[in-house]
Design an enzyme around this catalytic site. Structure first.
Site, short mmCIF file in Angstrom:
data_model
loop_
_atom_site.label_atom_id
_atom_site.label_comp_id
_atom_site.label_asym_id
_atom_site.label_seq_id
_atom_site.Cartn_x
_atom_site.Cartn_y
_atom_site.Cartn_z
N ASN A 129 10.19 3.85 2.04
CA ASN A 129 10.19 3.32 3.40
C ASN A 129 11.45 2.49 3.63
O ASN A 129 12.05 2.00 2.68
CB ASN A 129 8.98 2.38 3.58
CG ASN A 129 7.67 3.11 3.48
OD1 ASN A 129 7.27 3.81 4.39
ND2 ASN A 129 6.98 2.94 2.36
N ARG A 132 0.83 -1.21 0.00
CA ARG A 132 0.00 0.00 0.00
C ARG A 132 0.86 1.26 0.00
O ARG A 132 1.02 1.93 -1.00
CB ARG A 132 -0.95 0.00 1.20
CG ARG A 132 -2.11 1.01 1.08
CD ARG A 132 -1.77 2.46 1.36
NE ARG A 132 -1.28 2.69 2.71
CZ ARG A 132 -0.83 3.86 3.15
NH1 ARG A 132 -0.75 4.90 2.32
NH2 ARG A 132 -0.40 4.00 4.39
N ASP A 133 1.49 1.56 1.12
CA ASP A 133 2.28 2.78 1.22
C ASP A 133 3.42 2.77 0.21
O ASP A 133 3.82 3.82 -0.30
CB ASP A 133 2.83 2.91 2.65
CG ASP A 133 3.45 4.27 2.92
OD1 ASP A 133 2.94 5.26 2.36
OD2 ASP A 133 4.43 4.35 3.67
N CYS A 193 7.05 9.60 -0.72
CA CYS A 193 5.91 10.39 -0.27
C CYS A 193 5.66 11.48 -1.29
O CYS A 193 6.51 12.35 -1.49
CB CYS A 193 6.17 11.00 1.11
SG CYS A 193 4.79 12.01 1.66
N HIS A 204 7.54 4.14 11.97
CA HIS A 204 7.39 4.06 10.51
C HIS A 204 8.39 5.05 9.91
O HIS A 204 8.09 6.24 9.80
CB HIS A 204 5.95 4.44 10.16
CG HIS A 204 5.61 4.38 8.71
ND1 HIS A 204 4.63 3.55 8.22
CD2 HIS A 204 6.08 5.04 7.63
CE1 HIS A 204 4.53 3.71 6.89
NE2 HIS A 204 5.41 4.62 6.53
N HIS A 237 11.14 6.51 7.04
CA HIS A 237 11.63 6.59 5.66
C HIS A 237 13.14 6.78 5.70
O HIS A 237 13.69 7.27 6.69
CB HIS A 237 10.93 7.72 4.91
CG HIS A 237 9.53 7.39 4.50
ND1 HIS A 237 9.10 7.48 3.20
CD2 HIS A 237 8.47 6.96 5.22
CE1 HIS A 237 7.82 7.12 3.14
NE2 HIS A 237 7.42 6.80 4.36
#
Length: 298
Positions: free
Chosen positions: A248, A16-17, A239, A206, A208
């Site tokens: 990520n 997803r991300d 992002c 979370h 990056h």
């Protein structure tokens, strides 16, 4: 004194991300990725996002992806920013919702076109729906260590937003270093404050890897007893609202770190690496994961 957890839960966000910030791949590619991640031992996988296809066309087939999966032992979650998204996710069989806001007022306005307070108010009907259907809700807070518009973020702002989401009914808060500017010192300072008010079992990290600090920052979080880490296979994603932000932290690199620390994770690193090579081939690129590249070269 170090208080490393004995076991760490990895929440895999690559499907997803990660993929929402890459060029589009087929529904079959996404299904194959999630099945491969599950086969590698991942038990928590973000499988899609029920958002406007106008804004995130890469996630337009989320319902089809989830409907094609048969993984009873895996906790599949999806991003559900509003009631319509929550209802569609529930219809597809999702058992965990994810909602998101930011610790930065400017980022919130640019990302979801409202204030932090308004964003939290908007989630109340999602929370009611989730409660009525016995669905867990995870809260994401973006920009906890820095913002592309405001630079430094006050840790008190992160605490305030995190407590608001917990009060709303979220079982866990994922703390996002959205633009990857955090350092181990900043992570330690932020978590030291949060842990005075929030139990460690309710916090996840979370990170990056924009400045190459994600693993160091995870180590700092583990050192304070945080036992849930978000990561994306092959280091997928970035992002769209943070110029220059790389993907990520790679799940393969996190697993290798955990192995080196003797922390249990229940993931097969070779299978995980294979899953990363499979999806990056579909994307026409190589994994960002240093560990995956090293394993491939063996």
């Amino acid at each position: 004194m170090s208080v490393f957890p004995q076991k760490v839960r990895i929440v895999e966000v690559g499907a997803r991300d990660g993929l929402q910030n890459e060029k589009a791949v087929t529904t079959a590619d996404k299904v194959a990725l999630i099945n491969a991640l599950a086969a590698a031992g991942l038990k928590d996988i973000e499988a899609g996002a029920f958002v406007s296809p106008k804004w995130v066309p890469q996630m337009a087939d989320s319902a089809d992806v989830i409907s094609a999966l048969n993984l009873p032992d895996v906790n599949l979650s999806a991003l559900t920013p509003n009631l319509k998204g929550a209802q569609a996710a529930h219809a597809a069989g999702i058992k965990e919702f994810a909602i998101f806001t930011a610790a930065s007022e400017s980022f919130c306005q640019k990302n979801i076109n409202c204030s932090i307070e308004q964003s939290i108010e908007r989630f109340s009907d999602v929370m009611e729906f989730a409660k009525a259907h016995n669905i867990k809700v995870r809260g994401y807070v973006s920009c906890v260590l820095g913002c592309p518009y405001e630079d430094e973020i006050d840790p008190q702002a992160v605490l305030y937003v995190s407590q608001k989401l917990l009060a709303l009914g979220c079982y866990e808060i994922s703390l996002g270093d959205t633009i990857g500017v955090g350092t181990a010192k900043k992570v330690t300072e932020l978590l030291t404050l949060l842990l005075q008010h929030i139990d460690k079992s309710q916090l996840a990290v979370h990170f990056h890897d924009t400045y190459g600090q994600a693993l160091t920052n995870i180590y700092a979080a583990l050192n304070l007893g945080i036992a849930t880490v978000d990561a994306a296979v092959a280091g997928l994603g970035g992002c769209p609202y943070a110029k220059g932000a790389s993907g990520n932290v790679a799940t393969e690199d996190v697993v290798y770190l955990l192995q080196g620390l003797g922390i249990e994770h229940a993931i097969d690193l070779q299978r995980l690496s294979d899953a990363g090579w499979q999806i990056t081939k579909a994307l026409g690129k190589q994994p960002v994961s240093k560990v995956s590249i090293a394993l491939q070269a063996k």
